[in-house]
Design an enzyme around this catalytic site. Structure first.
Site, PDB file in Angstrom:
ATOM      1  N   GLY A 243       0.778  -1.229   0.000  1.00 16.33           N
ATOM      2  CA  GLY A 243       0.000   0.000   0.000  1.00 16.33           C
ATOM      3  C   GLY A 243       0.810   1.280   0.000  1.00 16.33           C
ATOM      4  N   GLU A 284       4.527  -6.383   1.681  1.00 16.57           N
ATOM      5  CA  GLU A 284       4.055  -6.807   0.359  1.00 16.57           C
ATOM      6  C   GLU A 284       3.829  -5.622  -0.574  1.00 16.57           C
ATOM      7  OE1 GLU A 284       1.206 -10.534   1.758  1.00 16.57           O
ATOM      8  OE2 GLU A 284       0.343  -8.539   1.683  1.00 16.57           O
ATOM      9  N   PRO A 285       4.889  -4.864  -0.889  1.00 14.16           N
ATOM     10  CA  PRO A 285       4.674  -3.723  -1.782  1.00 14.16           C
ATOM     11  C   PRO A 285       4.409  -4.175  -3.218  1.00 14.16           C
ATOM     12  CG  PRO A 285       7.012  -3.967  -1.296  1.00 14.16           C
ATOM     13  CD  PRO A 285       6.307  -5.021  -0.507  1.00 14.16           C
ATOM     14  N   GLY A 286       3.507  -3.520  -3.889  1.00 11.51           N
ATOM     15  CA  GLY A 286       3.223  -3.809  -5.296  1.00 11.51           C
ATOM     16  C   GLY A 286       3.425  -2.539  -6.093  1.00 11.51           C
ATOM     17  N   ARG A 287       2.438  -1.659  -5.974  1.00 14.00           N
ATOM     18  CA  ARG A 287       2.442  -0.384  -6.694  1.00 14.00           C
ATOM     19  C   ARG A 287       3.753   0.381  -6.570  1.00 14.00           C
ATOM     20  NH1 ARG A 287      -1.916   2.718  -7.522  1.00 14.00           N
ATOM     21  NH2 ARG A 287      -3.176   1.533  -6.070  1.00 14.00           N
ATOM     22  N   ARG A 324      -7.545   3.125 -14.534  1.00 10.12           N
ATOM     23  CA  ARG A 324      -7.497   3.797 -13.234  1.00 10.12           C
ATOM     24  C   ARG A 324      -8.136   5.191 -13.206  1.00 10.12           C
ATOM     25  NH1 ARG A 324      -3.272   4.945 -10.875  1.00 10.12           N
ATOM     26  NH2 ARG A 324      -3.994   4.516  -8.789  1.00 10.12           N
ATOM     27  N   CYS A 355     -15.879   3.956 -26.402  1.00 12.62           N
ATOM     28  CA  CYS A 355     -17.217   4.542 -26.408  1.00 12.62           C
ATOM     29  C   CYS A 355     -17.701   4.782 -24.988  1.00 12.62           C
ATOM     30  CB  CYS A 355     -18.162   3.635 -27.171  1.00 12.62           C
ATOM     31  SG  CYS A 355     -17.564   3.327 -28.825  1.00 12.62           S
ATOM     32  N   GLU A 356     -17.000   5.631 -24.277  1.00  6.99           N
ATOM     33  CA  GLU A 356     -17.319   5.984 -22.885  1.00  6.99           C
ATOM     34  C   GLU A 356     -16.829   7.401 -22.661  1.00  6.99           C
ATOM     35  OE1 GLU A 356     -18.481   4.097 -20.179  1.00  6.99           O
ATOM     36  OE2 GLU A 356     -18.761   2.313 -21.440  1.00  6.99           O
ATOM     37  N   TYR A 385      -0.952  -1.585 -12.015  1.00  2.00           N
ATOM     38  CA  TYR A 385      -2.397  -1.688 -12.259  1.00  2.00           C
ATOM     39  C   TYR A 385      -2.830  -1.086 -13.600  1.00  2.00           C
ATOM     40  CZ  TYR A 385      -2.032  -2.856  -7.334  1.00  2.00           C
ATOM     41  OH  TYR A 385      -1.644  -3.434  -6.152  1.00  2.00           O
TER      42      TYR A 385
HETATM   43  C1  LIG Z   1      -2.900  -5.378  -3.416  1.00  2.16           C
HETATM   44  C2  LIG Z   1      -2.236  -5.959  -2.253  1.00  2.16           C
HETATM   45  C3  LIG Z   1      -0.937  -5.601  -1.946  1.00  2.16           C
HETATM   46  C4  LIG Z   1      -0.153  -4.568  -2.720  1.00  2.16           C
HETATM   47  O1  LIG Z   1      -0.712  -3.314  -2.626  1.00  2.16           O
HETATM   48  P1  LIG Z   1       0.062  -2.068  -3.310  1.00  2.16           P
HETATM   49  O2  LIG Z   1      -0.810  -0.911  -3.023  1.00  2.16           O
HETATM   50  O3  LIG Z   1       0.143  -2.370  -4.751  1.00  2.16           O
HETATM   51  O4  LIG Z   1       1.386  -1.965  -2.657  1.00  2.16           O
HETATM   52  C5  LIG Z   1      -0.331  -6.218  -0.868  1.00  2.16           C
HETATM   53  N1  LIG Z   1      -0.995  -7.140  -0.135  1.00  2.16           N
HETATM   54  C6  LIG Z   1      -2.245  -7.514  -0.400  1.00  2.16           C
HETATM   55  C7  LIG Z   1      -2.917  -8.528   0.426  1.00  2.16           C
HETATM   56  C8  LIG Z   1      -2.922  -6.942  -1.463  1.00  2.16           C
HETATM   57  O5  LIG Z   1      -4.170  -7.294  -1.724  1.00  2.16           O
END
Ligand SMILES: *Cc1c(COP(=O)(O)O)cnc(C)c1O
Length: 432
Positions: A243, A284-287, A324, A355-356, A385
């Protein structure tokens, strides 16, 4: 610099965007390996190397491709998957199963079976039903898996409602209700099929303030204490989710240490006071790993000026490759990549070809005079994303993804063809 201007053309990780567009076509997702590696380095410096017994599990859903998973493997990261499809992608890329963690609020029986068959590292349990299913599968297959429990700490992070996941009214995790939680923990502790490792939270996405994390840590620590006192069990692992915010437009850049240091200080203090060894800490970083590493390239087509109202510049992609802005009203920045050294003279709204009316990528973007058909438009920070949420809406093919690094470019996901768009279509006998 990952983004720079050379001879009036925007370059990304040493590659001219104009050449990339010529070579691979548009719309195109471009991912900078250098940028991703910088994030991993930062995570090593401020977390993995600084604190012992820690892991980073990249949340694949932000950008899921076999190449990205390979990169995570090479860099020593773990990964977090949320579906059978992501798990399959990871295993197909040769990623070691024991470094995979599985999240999700409604894991299917078949997905749990698949995960247990592969021997993945952790399953983060989201509901009482899930423990039952895991036990049944493990009994059948004579296996045991490590599990954590996802709790919803009941705090509200300040982000868009759809990406806030830590408040009590949420489809994710266990709400803090003692009469549900403790019998559940007890079952997990006693079960011969699972090893109860600890607790997990994930409070939302694109969070720019460390306070909600600290609040959630407080809630988690109080439950760990209760588990210790009521159930005489010491959890071995704490998972703080992801997050962490990324920079899209003019957000202040928040280094990982801004989030991690106060959290770690609080946890270390708690364990020191109790004279207990530190548990493993996982994030658990993603973004935050991939957002800024991505750039989307488009070719400008129709430019429509509604005098006294607004000028639209339409590009050859839009909401199918980046949902997004339409989904969460997210703001992006961009530029006319082939006129990168001309002064900005006017504002245009960059829209897609769908078409939106909501198919708008950037509202009121400052660009040089006379944006016109054939110009190359780059949207920044689209690495998270974007591709992973891409759709075939209006039967637009999903763009290719190119990985760039210091002037080298290589395709990592092929552009979808029209044939591939219809390849699963059948005309039934009754219509023949
Ligand atoms: C989506 C998610 C993440 C990653 O979130 P980011 O905002 O992309 O860092 C980590 N853990 C869980 C369980 C998620 O669902």
């Amino acid at each position: 610099m990952i983004k720079e201007i050379k001879d009036g053309v925007l370059c990304f990780d040493g590659c001219s965007t104009l050449e990339l567009a010529q070579k691979f076509g548009t719309p195109l997702y471009v991912m900078s390996e250098t940028s991703i590696l910088e994030k991993f380095d930062e995570l090593r410096k401020c977390f993995l190397d600084k604190y012992p017994n820690t892991r980073v599990a990249y949340a694949c859903k932000a950008f899921c491709s076999m190449a990205m998973i390979k990169l995570c493997e090479r860099e020593g990261m773990c990964i977090d998957v949320v579906s059978g499809g992501e798990l399959f992608t990871a295993i197909s890329a040769g990623f070691p199963a024991e470094r995979i963690e599985f999240n999700g609020n409604n894991k299917l029986y078949s997905e749990l079976e698949m995960a247990i068959d592969y021997g993945i590292g952790r399953i983060i349990i989201d509901s009482p039903l899930e423990l039952k299913m895991i036990e049944e599968i493990c009994e059948k297959k004579n296996k045991k898996v490590k599990v954590l429990y996802r709790i919803t700490p009941g705090i509200k992070a300040d982000s868009h409602d759809y990406i806030v996941t830590g408040k009590k009214d949420s489809k994710f995790g266990f709400p803090i209700d003692e009469d549900v939680l403790y019998p559940e923990f007890e079952r997990a502790i006693d079960s011969p099929y699972v090893e109860f490792m600890g607790l997990h939270f994930h409070i939302g996405s694109q969070i720019l303030d460390n306070d909600p994390y600290l609040q959630a840590v407080e809630v988690m620590l109080s439950h760990i204490k209760d588990i210790r006192e009521k159930l005489s069990y010491e959890v071995k692992e704490i998972n703080l989710g992801g997050g962490f915010g990324a920079v899209y437009t003019d957000e202040e850049k928040k280094p990982y240490s801004y989030f991690i240091d106060p959290i770690m200080a609080r946890i270390q203090n708690e364990y020191k006071e109790n004279n207990l060894p530190m548990p493993s800490i996982v994030i658990e970083p993603g973004r935050s790993i991939v957002a800024e590493a991505g750039m989307s390239l488009y070719t400008v087509g129709n430019v429509k000026e509604i005098r006294g109202v607004r000028k639209y510049a339409a590009v050859d992609g839009g909401m199918p490759d980046n949902i997004r802005p339409a989904l969460y009203q997210c703001a992006y920045d961009g530029m006319v990549a082939n006129k990168a050294d001309l002064p900005n003279k006017e504002k245009v709204t960059v829209c897609g070809k769908c078409c939106e009316s909501g198919d708008i990528l950037i509202r009121d973007c400052c660009v040089p005079e006379n944006i016109s058909r054939g110009d190359l438009f780059a949207v920044f920070s689209t690495g998270a994303y974007g591709y992973s949420m891409a759709s075939n809406y209006n039967s637009n093919p999903i763009p290719a993804v190119v990985l760039v690094k210091q002037g080298i470019s290589e395709i990592i996901v092929k552009r979808q063809s029209y044939d591939e768009i219809i390849e699963r279509n059948l005309i039934p006998q009754m219509l023949k």
